[in-house]
Design an enzyme around this catalytic site. Structure first.
Site, PDB file in Angstrom:
ATOM      1  N   GLY A 104       0.814  -1.203  -0.031  1.00 38.17           N
ATOM      2  CA  GLY A 104      -0.300   0.118  -0.015  1.00 38.17           C
ATOM      3  C   GLY A 104       0.904   1.243   0.105  1.00 38.17           C
TER       4      GLY A 104
ATOM      5  N   HIS B  96      -4.118   0.824   7.430  1.00 42.80           N
ATOM      6  CA  HIS B  96      -2.745   1.380   7.414  1.00 42.80           C
ATOM      7  C   HIS B  96      -2.787   2.858   6.799  1.00 42.80           C
ATOM      8  CE1 HIS B  96       1.854   1.148   7.921  1.00 42.80           C
ATOM      9  NE2 HIS B  96       1.706   2.062   6.779  1.00 42.80           N
ATOM     10  N   GLU B  97      -3.287   2.639   5.361  1.00 41.84           N
ATOM     11  CA  GLU B  97      -3.186   3.854   4.601  1.00 41.84           C
ATOM     12  C   GLU B  97      -4.189   4.563   4.791  1.00 41.84           C
ATOM     13  OE1 GLU B  97      -0.810   3.588   2.749  1.00 41.84           O
ATOM     14  OE2 GLU B  97      -0.234   1.373   2.891  1.00 41.84           O
TER      15      GLU B  97
ATOM     16  N   CYS C  92       6.502  -0.188   7.134  1.00 40.95           N
ATOM     17  CA  CYS C  92       5.767   0.955   6.279  1.00 40.95           C
ATOM     18  C   CYS C  92       6.884   1.311   5.368  1.00 40.95           C
ATOM     19  CB  CYS C  92       5.540   2.078   7.358  1.00 40.95           C
ATOM     20  SG  CYS C  92       4.999   3.607   6.524  1.00 40.95           S
ATOM     21  N   LEU C  93       6.578   1.760   4.226  1.00 38.97           N
ATOM     22  CA  LEU C  93       7.686   2.157   3.148  1.00 38.97           C
ATOM     23  C   LEU C  93       8.394   3.625   3.520  1.00 38.97           C
ATOM     24  CD1 LEU C  93       6.014   1.635  -0.324  1.00 38.97           C
ATOM     25  CD2 LEU C  93       7.532   0.357   0.948  1.00 38.97           C
TER      26      LEU C  93
ATOM     27  N   HIS D 175      -2.581   7.025   7.359  1.00 37.41           N
ATOM     28  CA  HIS D 175      -1.439   8.057   6.588  1.00 37.41           C
ATOM     29  C   HIS D 175      -2.197   9.318   6.495  1.00 37.41           C
ATOM     30  CE1 HIS D 175       2.550   6.166   6.231  1.00 37.41           C
ATOM     31  NE2 HIS D 175       1.909   5.076   5.663  1.00 37.41           N
TER      32      HIS D 175
ATOM     33  N   GLN E 160       2.840  10.038   1.448  1.00 36.11           N
ATOM     34  CA  GLN E 160       4.307   9.473   1.273  1.00 36.11           C
ATOM     35  C   GLN E 160       5.035   9.723   0.209  1.00 36.11           C
ATOM     36  OE1 GLN E 160       2.443   5.296   2.259  1.00 36.11           O
ATOM     37  NE2 GLN E 160       4.384   4.934   3.273  1.00 36.11           N
TER      38      GLN E 160
HETATM   39 ZN    ZN Z   1       2.811   3.125   5.788  1.00 42.53          ZN
END
Ligand code: ZN
Length: 178
Positions: free
Chosen positions: A46, A130-131, A88-89, A134, A51
């Site tokens: 995701g 999670h997204e 997380c990226l 964000h 991000q």
């Molecule tokens: Zn993340």
């Protein structure tokens, strides 16, 4: 399509509440396409628009064989509870167990601007939540106990003390060994 740069922990945009999109136009569709490409290259499940430095309520998910964009997503139902490891990226190499609802129902707009409703469980439900977090400026670390969060944060600061920026280039998938 083009690859976008990832904003890492410390970049203020990750702590911002992103703005509603409203009407899906050509710019939003291009953002969605670039985000899919960037998520794939970074091997994520995701990715949220902040991000990649854009504080708009747009996210993409690819989990459990389902691949979709969420524009202005809203959680309309949750059920149960489940704990599993998350990463997380934007916080590479940091992982922790996070407890979230097991099942979620959301409403969002798709890439064409059509409203849809989607039910998810397991990894997909986790990625969706999670997204959406964000988009509200929330990171998975915020779900941990204070002690656990402080431990991971001090590890992050130690490992990143020499970084000169909070932005990381994503390498095209084709250039990397699988
Ligand atoms: Zn993340």
């Amino acid at each position: 399509m083009s690859l976008l740069s990832l904003h890492l922990l410390g970049s203020p945009v990750l702590r911002q509440r992103s703005a509603e999109v409203g009407a899906v136009d050509e710019d939003v569709r291009r953002l969605v396409d670039d985000m899919f490409e960037t998520m794939d290259a970074a091997h994520g499940v995701g990715l949220a628009a902040n991000q990649v430095g854009i504080a708009r309520r747009v996210a993409v998910v690819d989990a459990d064989g389902d691949r979709f964009a969420m524009i202005d997503p809203v959680v309309v139902e949750t059920e149960g509870s489940s704990t599993a490891e998350e990463g997380c990226l934007s916080i590479p190499e940091i992982y922790a167990d996070v407890t979230r609802p097991e099942r979620v129902v959301i409403e969002a707009l798709d890439r064409e601007g059509n409203r849809y409703r989607r039910e998810a469980t397991g990894l997909k439900a986790r990625a969706i939540q999670h997204e959406i977090d964000h988009l509200d400026g929330i990171l998975f670390l915020d779900h941990l106990s204070l002690m656990r969060r402080q431990m991971l944060m001090s590890r992050w600061r130690r490992e990143h003390k020499d970084d000169t920026s909070h932005i990381k280039e994503v390498q095209p998938a084709a250039d990397r060994a699988e």
